[in-house]
Motif scaffolding. Structure first.
Motif, PDB file in Angstrom:
ATOM      1  N   THR A  42       1.607  -5.953  15.753  1.00 49.21           N
ATOM      2  CA  THR A  42       1.017  -6.793  14.846  1.00 49.21           C
ATOM      3  C   THR A  42       1.543  -9.009  15.723  1.00 49.21           C
ATOM      4  O   THR A  42       0.814  -9.404  15.259  1.00 49.21           O
ATOM      5  CB  THR A  42       2.306  -6.820  13.581  1.00 49.21           C
ATOM      6  OG1 THR A  42       1.769  -5.950  13.105  1.00 49.21           O
ATOM      7  CG2 THR A  42       1.868  -7.689  12.872  1.00 49.21           C
ATOM      8  N   TRP A  69      -5.615  -4.381   8.390  1.00 51.01           N
ATOM      9  CA  TRP A  69      -5.752  -2.633   8.002  1.00 51.01           C
ATOM     10  C   TRP A  69      -4.666  -2.079   8.278  1.00 51.01           C
ATOM     11  O   TRP A  69      -4.237  -2.508  10.073  1.00 51.01           O
ATOM     12  CB  TRP A  69      -7.400  -2.740   7.880  1.00 51.01           C
ATOM     13  CG  TRP A  69      -8.327  -3.599   7.705  1.00 51.01           C
ATOM     14  CD1 TRP A  69      -8.834  -2.925   7.275  1.00 51.01           C
ATOM     15  CD2 TRP A  69      -8.941  -5.094   7.820  1.00 51.01           C
ATOM     16  NE1 TRP A  69      -9.990  -3.442   5.944  1.00 51.01           N
ATOM     17  CE2 TRP A  69      -9.789  -5.024   6.786  1.00 51.01           C
ATOM     18  CE3 TRP A  69      -8.742  -5.576   8.501  1.00 51.01           C
ATOM     19  CZ2 TRP A  69     -10.699  -5.960   6.834  1.00 51.01           C
ATOM     20  CZ3 TRP A  69      -9.501  -6.778   8.639  1.00 51.01           C
ATOM     21  CH2 TRP A  69     -10.400  -6.931   8.123  1.00 51.01           C
ATOM     22  N   LEU A  70      -4.476  -0.749   7.978  1.00 53.04           N
ATOM     23  CA  LEU A  70      -3.393  -0.436   8.406  1.00 53.04           C
ATOM     24  C   LEU A  70      -3.782   1.442   9.101  1.00 53.04           C
ATOM     25  O   LEU A  70      -4.605   1.696   8.061  1.00 53.04           O
ATOM     26  CB  LEU A  70      -1.950  -0.117   8.474  1.00 53.04           C
ATOM     27  CG  LEU A  70      -0.959  -1.828   7.879  1.00 53.04           C
ATOM     28  CD1 LEU A  70       0.150  -1.321   7.124  1.00 53.04           C
ATOM     29  CD2 LEU A  70      -0.965  -2.178   9.191  1.00 53.04           C
ATOM     30  N   ILE A  73      -0.895   3.494   6.093  1.00 49.80           N
ATOM     31  CA  ILE A  73      -0.170   2.415   5.393  1.00 49.80           C
ATOM     32  C   ILE A  73       2.047   2.943   5.328  1.00 49.80           C
ATOM     33  O   ILE A  73       2.387   2.247   5.100  1.00 49.80           O
ATOM     34  CB  ILE A  73      -0.286   2.673   3.900  1.00 49.80           C
ATOM     35  CG1 ILE A  73       0.188   2.021   2.909  1.00 49.80           C
ATOM     36  CG2 ILE A  73       0.249   4.472   3.173  1.00 49.80           C
ATOM     37  CD1 ILE A  73      -0.585   0.150   3.358  1.00 49.80           C
ATOM     38  N   SER A  75       3.419   2.444   7.674  1.00 52.96           N
ATOM     39  CA  SER A  75       3.526   1.023   8.511  1.00 52.96           C
ATOM     40  C   SER A  75       4.079   0.066   7.927  1.00 52.96           C
ATOM     41  O   SER A  75       4.251  -0.812   8.162  1.00 52.96           O
ATOM     42  CB  SER A  75       3.121   1.223   9.653  1.00 52.96           C
ATOM     43  OG  SER A  75       1.531   0.973   9.728  1.00 52.96           O
ATOM     44  N   PHE A  76       3.292  -0.221   6.774  1.00 50.67           N
ATOM     45  CA  PHE A  76       3.545  -1.749   5.866  1.00 50.67           C
ATOM     46  C   PHE A  76       5.109  -1.909   5.775  1.00 50.67           C
ATOM     47  O   PHE A  76       5.057  -3.060   6.395  1.00 50.67           O
ATOM     48  CB  PHE A  76       3.583  -1.455   4.730  1.00 50.67           C
ATOM     49  CG  PHE A  76       3.463  -2.130   3.681  1.00 50.67           C
ATOM     50  CD1 PHE A  76       1.960  -3.031   3.832  1.00 50.67           C
ATOM     51  CD2 PHE A  76       4.704  -2.913   3.274  1.00 50.67           C
ATOM     52  CE1 PHE A  76       1.618  -4.170   2.852  1.00 50.67           C
ATOM     53  CE2 PHE A  76       4.391  -3.617   2.245  1.00 50.67           C
ATOM     54  CZ  PHE A  76       2.882  -4.422   2.098  1.00 50.67           C
ATOM     55  N   MET A  79       4.746  -3.867   9.779  1.00 49.06           N
ATOM     56  CA  MET A  79       3.623  -4.560  10.021  1.00 49.06           C
ATOM     57  C   MET A  79       4.446  -5.443   9.196  1.00 49.06           C
ATOM     58  O   MET A  79       4.644  -7.438   9.636  1.00 49.06           O
ATOM     59  CB  MET A  79       2.553  -4.557   9.394  1.00 49.06           C
ATOM     60  CG  MET A  79       2.219  -5.266   9.872  1.00 49.06           C
ATOM     61  SD  MET A  79       1.572  -6.807   8.009  1.00 49.06           S
ATOM     62  CE  MET A  79       1.190  -5.618   6.867  1.00 49.06           C
ATOM     63  N   ASN A  80       5.245  -5.726   7.823  1.00 51.15           N
ATOM     64  CA  ASN A  80       5.284  -7.121   7.006  1.00 51.15           C
ATOM     65  C   ASN A  80       6.493  -7.658   8.167  1.00 51.15           C
ATOM     66  O   ASN A  80       6.872  -8.484   7.575  1.00 51.15           O
ATOM     67  CB  ASN A  80       5.756  -6.475   5.834  1.00 51.15           C
ATOM     68  CG  ASN A  80       5.259  -7.283   4.597  1.00 51.15           C
ATOM     69  OD1 ASN A  80       4.217  -7.419   4.964  1.00 51.15           O
ATOM     70  ND2 ASN A  80       6.020  -6.598   3.582  1.00 51.15           N
ATOM     71  N   TRP A  83       5.246 -10.019  10.252  1.00 51.24           N
ATOM     72  CA  TRP A  83       3.994 -11.164   9.286  1.00 51.24           C
ATOM     73  C   TRP A  83       5.212 -11.577   8.666  1.00 51.24           C
ATOM     74  O   TRP A  83       4.794 -13.595   8.381  1.00 51.24           O
ATOM     75  CB  TRP A  83       3.004 -10.256   8.264  1.00 51.24           C
ATOM     76  CG  TRP A  83       2.603 -11.128   7.130  1.00 51.24           C
ATOM     77  CD1 TRP A  83       2.922 -12.069   6.020  1.00 51.24           C
ATOM     78  CD2 TRP A  83       1.254 -11.896   7.357  1.00 51.24           C
ATOM     79  NE1 TRP A  83       1.818 -12.601   5.131  1.00 51.24           N
ATOM     80  CE2 TRP A  83       0.920 -12.172   6.526  1.00 51.24           C
ATOM     81  CE3 TRP A  83       0.284 -11.649   8.306  1.00 51.24           C
ATOM     82  CZ2 TRP A  83      -0.194 -13.161   6.133  1.00 51.24           C
ATOM     83  CZ3 TRP A  83      -0.503 -11.976   7.919  1.00 51.24           C
ATOM     84  CH2 TRP A  83      -1.383 -12.994   7.243  1.00 51.24           C
ATOM     85  N   THR A  97      -3.749  -5.464   2.296  1.00 51.36           N
ATOM     86  CA  THR A  97      -3.680  -4.483   3.298  1.00 51.36           C
ATOM     87  C   THR A  97      -3.960  -3.549   2.505  1.00 51.36           C
ATOM     88  O   THR A  97      -3.135  -3.268   1.786  1.00 51.36           O
ATOM     89  CB  THR A  97      -1.899  -4.875   3.150  1.00 51.36           C
ATOM     90  OG1 THR A  97      -0.937  -6.417   3.334  1.00 51.36           O
ATOM     91  CG2 THR A  97      -1.342  -4.351   4.360  1.00 51.36           C
ATOM     92  N   GLU A  99      -4.725   1.134   3.971  1.00 43.30           N
ATOM     93  CA  GLU A  99      -5.227   2.213   5.181  1.00 43.30           C
ATOM     94  C   GLU A  99      -6.401   2.646   5.317  1.00 43.30           C
ATOM     95  O   GLU A  99      -7.153   2.425   4.396  1.00 43.30           O
ATOM     96  CB  GLU A  99      -4.427   3.095   4.465  1.00 43.30           C
ATOM     97  CG  GLU A  99      -4.608   3.717   5.914  1.00 43.30           C
ATOM     98  CD  GLU A  99      -3.421   5.649   5.390  1.00 43.30           C
ATOM     99  OE1 GLU A  99      -2.475   5.941   5.392  1.00 43.30           O
ATOM    100  OE2 GLU A  99      -3.891   6.537   4.065  1.00 43.30           O
ATOM    101  N   VAL A 109      -3.249  -1.438  14.134  1.00 42.25           N
ATOM    102  CA  VAL A 109      -3.263  -2.767  12.769  1.00 42.25           C
ATOM    103  C   VAL A 109      -4.220  -3.507  13.548  1.00 42.25           C
ATOM    104  O   VAL A 109      -4.761  -4.271  14.641  1.00 42.25           O
ATOM    105  CB  VAL A 109      -1.519  -3.588  12.387  1.00 42.25           C
ATOM    106  CG1 VAL A 109      -2.339  -4.749  12.097  1.00 42.25           C
ATOM    107  CG2 VAL A 109      -0.863  -2.824  12.691  1.00 42.25           C
TER     108      VAL A 109
END
Length: 117
Positions: A42, A69-70, A73, A75-76, A79-80, A83, A97, A99, A109
């Motif tokens: 990311t 796109w992950l 999901i 790993s949300f 990633m967030n 972000w 967002t 999967e 990602v």
């Protein structure tokens, strides 16, 4: 009639297209961090987006929309966290967002953005 400017044109796509006062940045993957953690990927992607936006004459404060796109999901949150540290304060874009299976297994990602000039 608005001009169209293509940035970093490759054999099948441009990294970005500028039309009018809008910049469309292609989906970016972590070319320099493939196979690494979601955090590393990311960060690499957001650095790439910063560079493409700069070439277009804009920056992250003008991002209007983001699609993420992950590969997993789960790993949300990871990633967030990256972000949230990157997104410009008081300038959060509209965002989706999901999967999705990505083009190559080393990438977990992918992020595309649309920004104003």
């Amino acid at each position: 009639m608005s001009n169209i400017t293509r940035i970093d044109v490759g054999p099948r796509m441009s990294q970005a297209v500028v039309h009018g006062n809008t910049v469309y940045v292609s989906g970016q993957v972590a070319l320099d961090a493939g196979g690494e953690s979601v955090t590393a990927q990311t960060k690499n992607i957001l650095d790439r987006i910063d560079a493409v936006l700069a070439k277009a004459g804009t920056d992250k404060t003008k991002v209007l929309s983001a699609s993420i796109w992950l590969a997993d999901i789960a790993s949300f949150a990871e990633m967030n966290a990256v972000w949230d540290a990157w997104v410009a304060t008081d300038n959060a874009p509209a965002r989706a967002t999901v999967e999705s299976k990505l083009a190559a297994p080393q990438f977990t990602v992918e992020i595309a953005v649309i920004a104003a000039l």
